[in-house]
Every structure is written in C-alpha cells, then in structure tokens.
Write an enzyme that holds these catalytic residues in place. Sequence first.
Site, PDB file in Angstrom:
ATOM      1  CB  SER A 132      43.008  32.087  48.153  1.00 16.83           C
ATOM      2  OG  SER A 132      42.874  32.599  46.700  1.00 16.83           O
TER       3      SER A 132
ATOM      4  CG  HIS B 207      39.517  29.158  47.392  1.00 17.62           C
ATOM      5  ND1 HIS B 207      38.276  28.797  47.374  1.00 17.62           N
ATOM      6  CD2 HIS B 207      39.463  30.428  46.841  1.00 17.62           C
ATOM      7  CE1 HIS B 207      37.507  29.823  47.061  1.00 17.62           C
ATOM      8  NE2 HIS B 207      38.057  30.784  46.776  1.00 17.62           N
TER       9      HIS B 207
ATOM     10  CG  ASP C 250      40.141  33.105  44.478  1.00 20.20           C
ATOM     11  OD1 ASP C 250      38.732  33.083  44.794  1.00 20.20           O
ATOM     12  OD2 ASP C 250      40.767  33.317  45.391  1.00 20.20           O
TER      13      ASP C 250
ATOM     14  CG  MET D 181      39.131  37.063  40.000  1.00 18.07           C
ATOM     15  SD  MET D 181      39.713  38.388  40.956  1.00 18.07           S
ATOM     16  CE  MET D 181      40.033  37.687  42.515  1.00 18.07           C
TER      17      MET D 181
ATOM     18  CG  HIS E 215      35.019  32.193  44.392  1.00 22.52           C
ATOM     19  ND1 HIS E 215      35.464  32.950  45.167  1.00 22.52           N
ATOM     20  CD2 HIS E 215      33.859  32.744  43.616  1.00 22.52           C
ATOM     21  CE1 HIS E 215      34.691  34.112  45.010  1.00 22.52           C
ATOM     22  NE2 HIS E 215      33.680  33.685  44.345  1.00 22.52           N
TER      23      HIS E 215
ATOM     24  CG  MET F  51      34.867  35.961  42.018  1.00 16.19           C
ATOM     25  SD  MET F  51      35.976  36.612  43.198  1.00 16.19           S
ATOM     26  CE  MET F  51      37.337  35.495  42.711  1.00 16.19           C
TER      27      MET F  51
ATOM     28  CG  MET G  42      32.385  36.783  48.200  1.00 17.19           C
ATOM     29  SD  MET G  42      33.972  35.830  48.163  1.00 17.19           S
ATOM     30  CE  MET G  42      35.209  37.356  47.925  1.00 17.19           C
TER      31      MET G  42
ATOM     32  N   GLY H  34      37.538  40.675  44.053  1.00 19.11           N
ATOM     33  CA  GLY H  34      38.340  41.121  42.856  1.00 19.11           C
ATOM     34  C   GLY H  34      40.032  41.146  43.125  1.00 19.11           C
TER      35      GLY H  34
ATOM     36  N   GLY I  57      42.976  40.244  46.493  1.00 17.40           N
ATOM     37  CA  GLY I  57      43.626  39.592  47.451  1.00 17.40           C
ATOM     38  C   GLY I  57      44.180  40.738  48.494  1.00 17.40           C
TER      39      GLY I  57
ATOM     40  CG  ASP J  11      37.223  34.103  49.588  1.00 18.83           C
ATOM     41  OD1 ASP J  11      38.387  34.537  50.032  1.00 18.83           O
ATOM     42  OD2 ASP J  11      37.097  33.587  48.307  1.00 18.83           O
TER      43      ASP J  11
ATOM     44  N   GLY K 163      44.082  33.635  51.765  1.00 16.97           N
ATOM     45  CA  GLY K 163      45.342  33.816  50.726  1.00 16.97           C
ATOM     46  C   GLY K 163      46.512  34.279  51.394  1.00 16.97           C
TER      47      GLY K 163
END
Length: 242
Positions: free
Chosen positions: A17, A42, A44, A46, A78, A80, A149, A154, A156, A191, A213
């Site tokens: 990640s 990966h 992420d 948000m 991903h 979110m 998850m 939200g 790492g 994850d 990550g």
Amino acid sequence: MNNNLNINAKKYVIAPSILSANFAYLGQEINDVINSGCDWIHFDVMDYHYVPNLTIGPLVCQSILPIAKQLNSIIDVHLMVENPDNLIKDFAAAGANIISIHPETTYHLDRSLSLIKDSACFAGLVFNPTTPLNYLDFCLDKVDLIMLMSVNPGFGGQKFIDIIKQKIVQTKQILDNYEQQSGRHIRLEIDGGITAENIAEIAKLGVDTFVSGSGIFKHKNSANKNNYDDIVQQMINNLNKV
C-alpha cells in the site's frame, strides 16, 4: 483496457500500500517494492467523509501508470469514499486495473459494480470488520475480488483485529462454494496489519492476496542496499511454507 490481464496468474499476491510510502520519492518507492518481489500497487483513496482521512486521487494514479506498465504491475485501487460512481470513471480513465468499493457507500451496488466492469476494470467488494457478508448473496457474478479489512479503515499502521480470522474462514467458504458452482475463482484479499510474522497464518485460512503498508515500507534497507529485498523475501519465504 484489462482484457489481457490475468489477476489469477499467481497463487499468492503481495500488494504494498503506497499510503505508507515516502511520497517525496513515490516513483522510486514503487520501483523498489516491485523490484523486491511485490506484485501489485495498492492505491488507497480516502475522502474525509466515509473515513476520517484525505489521501490521493486520479491524477496520482495517472502519474504512476507509466511506472506500473514498465514494471508489469497491476494498480489495485481501493475507494474508501461516499458515492463512488464518479471516481470509478475517473480512476478507470487514469489507468486503474482493479477498483474496489465498500457496499454501504453506494445506493445501488449492482449498478456501481456494473460500472466498474463496463469501464474494463476488475471489480472488488470491500468489507469492514463489522460489515455483514450478506451483500455477497446477489452480486458474486459481478465481483472478481473480495477484500476484508482487518483494521478499521482510514489510517495506516494499525494492528490486525484478531476476530477477523473467523470472517476470513466464512468468506473463503462462500467463495469456494461459488467456484464449485460457477468454475470462476474470486480472489480473497486482506488489508490491515499484515506483516512478515503473520502472513503465513493468514494464508492458511484461505487468503491469497495481501495488502501491506507499514509492514513493508517501514523496513527499507540501508543506503547501501536501497530496496525492500529483505522484508519482501521474508514474506515470500513464509508464504512458500504454507
């Protein structure tokens, strides 16, 4: 277009990640982890609404696309975010190969998954620790990957929530039953809190795709060996023992 991609080419996939990477040297960080033996990138995303953090968008995805192509690596996005449909289109255009969404973020899950597929991307569905699995009852035909998850999304660097092991077993049974009926394999991704120390234990439960990550990026080797060979090889060795 993803027509020639095979996300099931490998039994086990390690997906670092980049949320935990050094963004001042993002291109080099991606080169280093993939050349050290990782498989996917990966990504992420948000939005500071669905989760309490704000990260990166399609422009960053587009900027790393040439690196991913050069390394023959898959970009695993991903989302979110609330109401993901507009971003699905944007990330598909930016070069994403896999786009995963949370079922509770869209009013029409079937429509959103169809949008991912129609954008020539593989579709993933993500379950938070307390999200029930019954969303799978009517959409497995449109899903290529299930992500569980193992932390609350939200941020790492969180620790693996141990009770998620039960959810892994339940999900694996659902996917095995579906594969027996349909002949189609759906990857099971995890994850959150994945390290070299627990990756084999999680693999034994049925997971085949591992997002990590800080479990990778905090282990960069010395300046004399400017890569992640040691930690990634340790993960690979532990997976090979399963």
